[in-house]
Design an enzyme around this catalytic site. Structure first.
Site, PDB file in Angstrom:
ATOM      1  N   HIS A  14       0.844  -1.200   0.000  1.00 37.45           N
ATOM      2  CA  HIS A  14       0.000   0.000   0.000  1.00 37.45           C
ATOM      3  C   HIS A  14       0.876   1.245   0.000  1.00 37.45           C
ATOM      4  CE1 HIS A  14      -4.166   1.640   0.681  1.00 37.45           C
ATOM      5  NE2 HIS A  14      -3.397   2.726   0.778  1.00 37.45           N
ATOM      6  N   HIS A  16       1.236   4.855  -2.509  1.00 37.79           N
ATOM      7  CA  HIS A  16       0.822   5.646  -3.664  1.00 37.79           C
ATOM      8  C   HIS A  16       2.046   6.300  -4.309  1.00 37.79           C
ATOM      9  CE1 HIS A  16      -3.578   5.562  -2.869  1.00 37.79           C
ATOM     10  NE2 HIS A  16      -3.168   5.352  -1.624  1.00 37.79           N
ATOM     11  N   HIS A 198      -9.691   0.362  -2.365  1.00 40.66           N
ATOM     12  CA  HIS A 198      -9.759   0.949  -1.031  1.00 40.66           C
ATOM     13  C   HIS A 198     -11.165   0.716  -0.467  1.00 40.66           C
ATOM     14  CE1 HIS A 198      -6.057   2.970  -2.038  1.00 40.66           C
ATOM     15  NE2 HIS A 198      -6.096   3.783  -0.990  1.00 40.66           N
ATOM     16  N   GLU A 201     -12.159   2.657   5.204  1.00 39.42           N
ATOM     17  CA  GLU A 201     -11.283   3.686   5.780  1.00 39.42           C
ATOM     18  C   GLU A 201     -12.153   4.804   6.332  1.00 39.42           C
ATOM     19  OE1 GLU A 201      -7.467   6.499   4.476  1.00 39.42           O
ATOM     20  OE2 GLU A 201      -8.906   5.852   2.959  1.00 39.42           O
ATOM     21  N   ASP A 279       1.225   3.975   2.933  1.00 42.37           N
ATOM     22  CA  ASP A 279       0.217   4.809   2.283  1.00 42.37           C
ATOM     23  C   ASP A 279       0.858   5.994   1.553  1.00 42.37           C
ATOM     24  OD1 ASP A 279      -2.234   5.631   1.420  1.00 42.37           O
ATOM     25  OD2 ASP A 279      -3.092   6.041   3.384  1.00 42.37           O
ATOM     26  N   ASP A 280       1.029   7.114   2.237  1.00 41.37           N
ATOM     27  CA  ASP A 280       1.606   8.329   1.647  1.00 41.37           C
ATOM     28  C   ASP A 280       2.651   8.917   2.597  1.00 41.37           C
ATOM     29  OD1 ASP A 280      -0.135   8.782  -0.804  1.00 41.37           O
ATOM     30  OD2 ASP A 280      -1.682   8.743   0.749  1.00 41.37           O
TER      31      ASP A 280
END
Length: 344
Positions: A14, A16, A198, A201, A279-280
């Site tokens: 996961h 991006h 996704h 969340e 994630d980010d």
């Protein structure tokens, strides 16, 4: 006396593309291109975020768009993928599945197909340079029309077996239901791509259930809100649907008030397969190793449990079977090695 997490073989599922950017790279490219960065991306980095309301999500998306705007040349794409692979190699990851919506860069790189081919070429170069295997997840945007997702699914299908391993669905769950994208995911599944939307969340169990029922999800990006429904968690465990749990991101976006409230331990104990993800990192300030450190220090995961988390990430990946076997053997070797005694 604990084994070093950075030497534990694992897969990172996961991450991006834009959000993988190093903060220093963002600042450097912004300076070169004359892009003004807000204070939250400079001195006040990482930004304080909360996306559980419309205003908060808009601010998160605005920062993301600013970061995307500095990526303008093909060399930038090569750099971001190489640096992401280098960071993953330092974290012990032997397989990186990085997700990108080619639509976000198509106007800069001569269209959707040319953008995806550029990303795939950069991924091959990063893999050769670092030894980290890289698979691409083509991800549709759930805030756009489902027809756009079908276009991306057909594009991803053309490159199945040539670097694209999965098809995802991202952005705000509150603005696009999974069932509207059933046809796009059908296109991707027919050529063997993993279904990796996704869900769970910002929305609860309904979002998760729709992804299981309509999109036949193999993995779920996040999925932590499934904890609201014990029967749903049991289904996830039984069907072996891997949850890409990102603790730092969950706190950063306000999904959980603090790290201890992320249901990582509950999901693990219930038998749900889990792959920890960053994630980010550009917006949340931490990478893959920190997520495993959180599992150890906040949730009390032992080394055998950390090893099982790593195994789950590898099994849930789109990596070739030879790579999976190699990484799984590495996990066993990590666990079989006694932890080093602390220095006197």
């Amino acid at each position: 006396m604990q084994r070093p997490i950075s030497s534990l073989p694992k897969a990172h599922l996961h991450l991006h593309f834009t959000g993988s950017m190093r903060h220093a790279t963002l600042v450097e490219l912004a300076t070169e291109r004359g892009v003004h960065l807000p204070q939250s991306l400079v001195e006040a980095w990482p930004p304080q975020l909360r996306a559980t309301d419309e205003r908060g999500w808009f601010r998160f998306q605005r920062l993301y768009d600013i970061a995307r705007s500095v990526v303008r040349e093909p060399g930038d794409v090569f750099r971001l993928l190489r640096e992401a692979a280098e960071d993953d190699r330092a974290a012990g990851s032997g397989w990186l599945e990085i997700q990108i919506d080619p639509s976000g860069y198509a106007s800069r790189f001569d269209g959707l197909t040319a953008t995806l081919e550029l990303v795939l070429e950069a991924a091959r170069a990063a893999e050769d340079a670092t030894g980290v295997g890289i698979g691409i997840m083509v991800a549709a945007n759930r805030t756009r029309h489902p027809l756009d997702a079908r276009v991306l699914a057909r594009l991803a299908a053309q490159y199945a077996g040539r670097g694209v391993v999965s098809f995802g669905l991202n952005n705000d769950e509150r603005r696009g239901r999974a069932l509207d994208f059933e046809r796009a995911f059908g296109i991707a599944r027919r050529v063997g791509l993993l279904s990796t939307p996704h869900a769970g969340e910002l929305e609860g169990s309904r979002s998760v259930r729709e992804c299981l029922d309509s999109l036949e999800a193999d993995r779920l990006g996040h999925g932590v809100r499934a904890i609201d429904d014990p029967y749903l968690v049991e289904r996830i465990a039984t069907q072996e649907v891997t949850l890409e749990v990102c603790p730092s991101s969950n706190v950063g976006l306000g999904v959980a008030r603090e790290l201890g409230h992320v249901p990582l331990r509950h999901l693990f104990d219930a038998g749900a397969p889990i792959a920890l993800g960053a994630d980010d990192p550009l917006l949340f300030g931490s990478r893959l190793v920190e997520q495993y450190e959180i599992a150890r220090t906040v949730f009390g995961f032992t080394d055998p449990e950390l090893a099982e988390l790593a195994r789950m990430s590898i099994r849930g990946s789109g990596a070739p079977e030879t790579r999976k076997k190699e990484l799984l053997a590495g996990v066993d070797a990590w666990l079989a090695t006694p932890p080093a005694a602390p220095a006197s």
